[in-house]
Design a protein around this motif. Sequence first.
Motif, mmCIF file in Angstrom:
data_model
loop_
_atom_site.group_PDB
_atom_site.id
_atom_site.type_symbol
_atom_site.label_atom_id
_atom_site.label_comp_id
_atom_site.label_asym_id
_atom_site.label_seq_id
_atom_site.Cartn_x
_atom_site.Cartn_y
_atom_site.Cartn_z
ATOM 1 N N LEU A 66 20.497 26.294 -35.725
ATOM 2 C CA LEU A 66 21.120 27.003 -34.606
ATOM 3 C C LEU A 66 20.694 28.468 -34.569
ATOM 4 N N MET A 67 20.711 29.109 -35.741
ATOM 5 C CA MET A 67 20.328 30.518 -35.801
ATOM 6 C C MET A 67 18.900 30.725 -35.325
ATOM 7 N N GLN A 68 18.000 29.866 -35.768
ATOM 8 C CA GLN A 68 16.603 29.991 -35.360
ATOM 9 C C GLN A 68 16.462 29.829 -33.848
ATOM 10 N N ALA A 70 15.517 32.891 -31.257
ATOM 11 C CA ALA A 70 14.312 32.764 -30.441
ATOM 12 C C ALA A 70 14.636 32.950 -28.962
ATOM 13 N N ILE A 71 15.757 32.361 -28.528
ATOM 14 C CA ILE A 71 16.148 32.490 -27.125
ATOM 15 C C ILE A 71 16.479 33.942 -26.797
ATOM 16 N N ARG A 72 17.238 34.592 -27.675
ATOM 17 C CA ARG A 72 17.611 35.988 -27.429
ATOM 18 C C ARG A 72 16.390 36.896 -27.416
ATOM 19 N N ALA A 73 15.441 36.598 -28.304
ATOM 20 C CA ALA A 73 14.211 37.396 -28.344
ATOM 21 C C ALA A 73 13.420 37.249 -27.054
ATOM 22 N N SER A 74 13.399 36.030 -26.508
ATOM 23 C CA SER A 74 12.654 35.800 -25.265
ATOM 24 C C SER A 74 13.314 36.473 -24.079
#
Length: 243
Positions: free
Chosen positions: A230-232, A236-240
């Motif tokens: 979940l963290m990964q 990744a979504i937040r970074a995008s």
Amino acid sequence: MGTYIGEFTQPGIGALLKSAGCEFVFLDMEHSGMSFETAKAMVRALHASGIASLLRPPSSATHHISRACDTGAQGIIPPMMGSATQAQGVIDAMNYPPLGTRGAAFGLAHDDFIPLSIPESIARGNAKTSFVALIETAEGLESVEEIAALPGCDALWIGHVDLSISLGLPGEMDHPKLIAATERIMAAAKSAVKPVGRVVGDTDEAQLRISQGCTLICYSTDVGIYRNALMQGFNAIRASIKQ
């Protein structure tokens, strides 16, 4: 290769793990609050999917060992194995006479509900259930050679976190004293021709432990795998989004 389950005790977990290539499960009653009723249901679900079961009961007390065996678990790994005397007590509780003192109740879950003669049930039960000695204290380390040499001890398991704490090195996995302790356990197992297992946190550690001689590799925990995935994904979504 297997994994640890202490939280996600659902009926479908056996089939899910089988589809992922899992071969055994370390079921933990010591740290999870899991009841014997739940453990029994989990063991049945695992076996139905062709996955071997290794059950840690709450303690090495005889009544806990007896009930753990009666769930039908194929391996019993009681916590804090500190001496050969304690280990022999577990072995006695796990085996029917004349090898031990286990109470008789046949044709139930531990017999896969198969009606056999009493001699056949005794022989099958004694052959089916393995004792894995969990070495996770300074006392257990000092007795590891004697424990490993016991005829009823089928494997050793390195409880590296508790062992580090017991040795006064909480979490210092690279400390020379803990490395030496691990080497001592591995040497005791090799001398007694017994396999060794431990939990690993990632694939790199798995390769290291295999190179050291571990043949029972328990990959991560149910909580750890779920949380990390979940963290990964979230990161990744937040970074995008920020981009």
